[in-house]
Design an enzyme around this catalytic site. Sequence first.
Site, short mmCIF file in Angstrom:
data_model
loop_
_atom_site.label_atom_id
_atom_site.label_comp_id
_atom_site.label_asym_id
_atom_site.label_seq_id
_atom_site.Cartn_x
_atom_site.Cartn_y
_atom_site.Cartn_z
N LYS A 75 0.68 -1.43 0.07
CA LYS A 75 0.00 0.15 0.25
C LYS A 75 0.89 0.98 0.21
CE LYS A 75 -3.76 0.13 -0.12
NZ LYS A 75 -4.61 0.58 -1.08
N HIS A 96 -2.29 5.12 -6.23
CA HIS A 96 -3.49 5.64 -6.37
C HIS A 96 -3.56 7.11 -5.37
CE1 HIS A 96 -5.91 2.10 -5.92
NE2 HIS A 96 -5.32 1.37 -4.79
N ALA A 268 -14.72 1.36 -5.18
CA ALA A 268 -13.14 2.03 -5.81
C ALA A 268 -12.80 3.69 -4.68
CB ALA A 268 -14.43 2.43 -6.43
N ASP A 270 -10.02 3.29 -2.84
CA ASP A 270 -8.97 3.77 -3.42
C ASP A 270 -9.45 5.09 -3.89
OD1 ASP A 270 -7.45 2.31 -1.21
OD2 ASP A 270 -7.73 -0.12 -2.75
N VAL A 298 -14.24 0.33 3.36
CA VAL A 298 -12.69 -0.33 3.48
C VAL A 298 -11.73 -0.19 2.46
CG1 VAL A 298 -11.35 -2.05 4.55
CG2 VAL A 298 -13.41 -1.87 5.99
#
Length: 371
Positions: A75, A96, A268, A270, A298
């Site tokens: 991440k 992202h 979606a 992120d 989440v």
Amino acid sequence: MRVGIPTETKNNEFRVAITPAGVAELTRRGHEVLIQAGAGEGSAITDADFKAAGAQLVGTADQVWADADLLLKVKEPIAAEYGRLRHGQILFTFLHLAASRACTDALLDSGTTSIAYETVQTADGALPLLAPMSEVAGRLAAQVGAYHLMRTQGGRGVLMGGVPGVEPADVVVIGAGTAGYNAARIANGMGATVTVLDINIDKLRQLDAEFCGRIHTRYSSAYELEGAVKRADLVIGAVLVPGAKAPKLVSNSLVAHMKPGAVLVDIAIDQGGCFEGSRPTTYDHPTFAVHDTLFYCVANMPASVPKTSTYALTNATMPYVLELADHGWRAACRSNPALAKGLSTHEGALLSERVATDLGVPFTEPASVLA
């Protein structure tokens, strides 16, 4: 090259960016692999497993970040990690950036060369590094949606498949890409009545053919979307514009007309989310109310099944990791256009046009840094 893997720091993030098999291949090719002690525990990979494959165990994240030429993560860096970003290092991870001005600014200010998993894209438009996590998130979306439909969780009290004599749940999936397809597949398997909306007729045609009409398909006009959402017990948002913020397709005013206790799962999130009321949540507090509905947003859903997700992700990323380690980022991106599509930042330049447009930041053509 020195390849570093720190422990993930995002809330309840149990994945790790490499497996022992990846370590073994990198060391076989002459690279050093530095792994923070305990990084694999959430995925049931022990320090002993990594050490046996040839990794060097490092005590702190600071040391991994400081010593690695190529840093692998799952991440995006969180605020506590921004100070570790540095010029001359390659960061390969999900980013992202369209949904995070703070992370974008941190990468630009540091001069880091960053490559985003989610925008690595092949000539046919496929997203090979995003796809496995979209598969996981889509399948999980149906599961968590079913769970939160229970009255004890704040939902409508509807069983996905119903029972003889009682109708099943009405599930609406917005988006027929990888995540949406997988969400629809699982919801259909649970016995729900499933409708998928998309603007890509070919994707709808594929769904119709594969499921022999058992999954309903609709072209995603405003009219069809409104009607489907109002009827739904569960809405799963699976909209993707690669690299860009997700469009807001379900307004709060539309949510106000949904059934009380309906559940909305925003895959979606992120990329900013495709429901107007969406905001990122964590596994500690996964849901919140909007009008009389329940939102689940989440941002790292696949983290809940790390033994599946870690291996699915690294199976896809390792060929690209090997290219970066063997040849360096510039040569690797020159020889592999798919990898070059993932270039995000380099020495203070933003290389993603969609992120630049969404955030209002000047854009630099990637070709100029590859020359």
